[in-house]
Design a protein around this motif. Sequence first.
Motif, PDB file in Angstrom:
ATOM      1  N   ALA A 112       0.754  -1.205   0.025  1.00  0.00           N
ATOM      2  CA  ALA A 112      -0.071  -0.056   0.049  1.00  0.00           C
ATOM      3  C   ALA A 112       0.833   1.125  -0.023  1.00  0.00           C
ATOM      4  CB  ALA A 112      -0.951   0.055   1.200  1.00  0.00           C
ATOM      5  N   ARG A 113       2.090   0.968   0.554  1.00  0.00           N
ATOM      6  CA  ARG A 113       2.970   2.343   0.671  1.00  0.00           C
ATOM      7  C   ARG A 113       3.976   2.534  -0.356  1.00  0.00           C
ATOM      8  NH1 ARG A 113       3.197   0.367   6.089  1.00  0.00           N
ATOM      9  NH2 ARG A 113       4.938  -0.243   5.907  1.00  0.00           N
ATOM     10  N   ALA A 114       3.921   1.273  -1.356  1.00  0.00           N
ATOM     11  CA  ALA A 114       4.954   1.234  -2.425  1.00  0.00           C
ATOM     12  C   ALA A 114       5.232   2.303  -3.346  1.00  0.00           C
ATOM     13  CB  ALA A 114       5.070  -0.064  -2.885  1.00  0.00           C
ATOM     14  N   ASP A 115       6.118   2.684  -3.925  1.00  0.00           N
ATOM     15  CA  ASP A 115       6.210   3.565  -5.125  1.00  0.00           C
ATOM     16  C   ASP A 115       6.682   2.742  -6.196  1.00  0.00           C
ATOM     17  OD1 ASP A 115       6.429   6.176  -3.603  1.00  0.00           O
ATOM     18  OD2 ASP A 115       8.345   5.684  -2.549  1.00  0.00           O
ATOM     19  N   ALA A 140      -3.262  -6.230  -4.993  1.00  0.00           N
ATOM     20  CA  ALA A 140      -2.980  -4.948  -4.164  1.00  0.00           C
ATOM     21  C   ALA A 140      -1.996  -4.085  -4.833  1.00  0.00           C
ATOM     22  CB  ALA A 140      -2.542  -5.447  -2.658  1.00  0.00           C
ATOM     23  N   ALA A 141      -0.618  -4.722  -5.529  1.00  0.00           N
ATOM     24  CA  ALA A 141       0.062  -4.080  -6.087  1.00  0.00           C
ATOM     25  C   ALA A 141      -0.352  -2.804  -7.052  1.00  0.00           C
ATOM     26  CB  ALA A 141       1.112  -4.825  -6.649  1.00  0.00           C
ATOM     27  N   ARG A 142      -1.409  -3.608  -7.725  1.00  0.00           N
ATOM     28  CA  ARG A 142      -1.977  -2.705  -8.763  1.00  0.00           C
ATOM     29  C   ARG A 142      -2.535  -1.565  -8.180  1.00  0.00           C
ATOM     30  NH1 ARG A 142       0.256  -2.356 -13.355  1.00  0.00           N
ATOM     31  NH2 ARG A 142      -1.520  -0.598 -13.392  1.00  0.00           N
ATOM     32  N   GLU A 143      -3.441  -2.072  -7.255  1.00  0.00           N
ATOM     33  CA  GLU A 143      -4.383  -0.883  -6.500  1.00  0.00           C
ATOM     34  C   GLU A 143      -3.711   0.087  -5.859  1.00  0.00           C
ATOM     35  OE1 GLU A 143      -7.003  -3.337  -4.057  1.00  0.00           O
ATOM     36  OE2 GLU A 143      -7.907  -4.297  -5.991  1.00  0.00           O
ATOM     37  N   SER A 144      -2.193  -0.193  -5.621  1.00  0.00           N
ATOM     38  CA  SER A 144      -1.451   0.790  -4.638  1.00  0.00           C
ATOM     39  C   SER A 144      -1.219   2.052  -5.424  1.00  0.00           C
ATOM     40  CB  SER A 144      -0.071   0.016  -4.017  1.00  0.00           C
ATOM     41  OG  SER A 144       0.660  -0.147  -5.288  1.00  0.00           O
ATOM     42  N   GLY A 145      -1.192   2.089  -6.676  1.00  0.00           N
ATOM     43  CA  GLY A 145      -0.582   3.106  -7.775  1.00  0.00           C
ATOM     44  C   GLY A 145       0.778   3.072  -7.997  1.00  0.00           C
ATOM     45  N   ALA A 146       1.428   2.062  -7.241  1.00  0.00           N
ATOM     46  CA  ALA A 146       2.860   1.980  -7.575  1.00  0.00           C
ATOM     47  C   ALA A 146       3.315   1.630  -8.749  1.00  0.00           C
ATOM     48  CB  ALA A 146       3.256   0.915  -6.369  1.00  0.00           C
ATOM     49  N   VAL A 147       4.406   1.841  -9.270  1.00  0.00           N
ATOM     50  CA  VAL A 147       4.957   1.265 -10.774  1.00  0.00           C
ATOM     51  C   VAL A 147       5.370  -0.053 -10.553  1.00  0.00           C
ATOM     52  CG1 VAL A 147       6.819   1.455 -12.440  1.00  0.00           C
ATOM     53  CG2 VAL A 147       5.884   3.721 -11.123  1.00  0.00           C
ATOM     54  N   LEU A 148       4.625  -0.906 -11.607  1.00  0.00           N
ATOM     55  CA  LEU A 148       4.724  -2.405 -11.273  1.00  0.00           C
ATOM     56  C   LEU A 148       5.705  -2.909 -12.421  1.00  0.00           C
ATOM     57  CD1 LEU A 148       4.259  -5.076 -10.102  1.00  0.00           C
ATOM     58  CD2 LEU A 148       1.949  -4.933 -11.064  1.00  0.00           C
ATOM     59  N   VAL A 149       6.811  -3.394 -12.134  1.00  0.00           N
ATOM     60  CA  VAL A 149       7.962  -3.825 -13.050  1.00  0.00           C
ATOM     61  C   VAL A 149       7.900  -5.200 -13.021  1.00  0.00           C
ATOM     62  CG1 VAL A 149      10.238  -3.400 -14.028  1.00  0.00           C
ATOM     63  CG2 VAL A 149       8.886  -1.390 -12.596  1.00  0.00           C
TER      64      VAL A 149
END
Length: 491
Positions: A112-115, A140-149
């Motif tokens: 939830a806090r990830a960039d 959860a990674a997608r919903e966090s708004g973080a850049v997903l690599v």
Amino acid sequence: MRTAYRIETVRAAEAALMAKLPPGALMDRAAAGLAAACAGLLGRGRVSGARIVVLAGSGDNGGDALYAGVRLARRGAGVTVVRLGSRVHEAGLAALLRAGGRVADDPYAALARADLVLDGITGIGGHGGLRPEAVPLVRAARESGAVLVAVDLPSGVAADTGEVAGEAVRADATVTFGAYKPGLLVDPAREYAGAVRLVGIGLELPGEPDLEALQHADVAGLLPAPAAESDKYGRGVVGVVAGSKRYPGAAVLAVAGALRGGAGAVRYVGPARDEVLARFPETLVHEGPPGEAGRVQAWVIGPGLGDTPGLDEVLAAEVPVLVDADGLGLLDPEAVRSRPAPTVLTPHAGEAAQLLGTSRERVEAGRLAAVRELAARFGATVLLKGSTTLVAAPPPGPGAGGDGPASGGAVRVNPTGTPWLATAGSGDVLSGLTGSLLAAGLAPRDAASAGAYLHGLAARRAARGAPVAALDVADALPAAWRDVAGTEPGD
């Protein structure tokens, strides 16, 4: 040219290279490239203090992600590891912990806090979709708004085929190592990869790839150009058998594409004579049958044809033939295989499904398998239209025209196009364009590849983010041609 290789080939090249390098050197190269790509995605000045989560599985991709995390942690990033599966790359995890990383106590709070989130869940040899325990973490990674690599390939997609058999990571970017994998260039997996960056790690790969995507320079080398002494007949004549009383517009659109495809003249045969001449008075028209229309160097048949006769006569001609639309439903595989000259088929997914006796959904899910099977079954070059247009040549034999090695050669994937191209009549323009390139002397696979490339580029130019009609695409073909060939108006 962008080339892609099957996993078996990539692994053999990796094994050969690792035998020459110190232990861990190859993974270190991959991790260095991955860390640099992540820094670029974050912004060079934003690595220090960035919150990065590594989703680490048990494969080498998890190890690459962990060692990339080491490099990012040394630059001041806060790196947290979420372990998936019973084990992870222990040396990579230990190195990350020494660099200041930590294992998440609460994976969802960390996400939830990830960039930025690194997908190192499965390796390139993974099969099927994500395992159930990984699905909520990826969501959860997608919903966090973080850049997903994604590391090498989005977890859950099939590297060799581009199939997506269940839940999969939908990445913002994919950093792949050593070579592109077919799934990164072919839908539906391509949609999951995001922006793809290739990191060289020193692999020596064989000369024959499994998939290739032509670029401007490749297509420019294929395009015909008239010499000073050329005349309209020397440049090639393409015959178009298209249209019917119900669908006269199909004839107009096919002729529009043919007139802009490099041949010196277009002969039209069919019932839409008046409509064609009203739009294109330079067309040579004949009411039929095709065998009495005059000499051609290639035929195009099928767009809007309905039940108009002519297919058998065209297939009997000793010149290349392109069959599209209504003509496809009338084909006999044996008649195509036994032709003395090459044949090009240009189905969309629904037509391909009918030819293969399967469902459209199955074709869409396995586009590479479908185009290869069609090429082998009909002994023809097949251009499978769709969100990623594929071109496959047949194995050599009757009707193959000597185009390609024993396997039929690499499947070509077209990198141009736009979703706005999904409009009525655009395929008719493509058929005429590709048929004209055949008449101008291009080999079947080259004509289909160059035709798809120019067609997609013209659609981009015509649309520019707005709805586009098929004739708009045809009208934009000269500008697309000049763009590829590097010429200016008046040259």
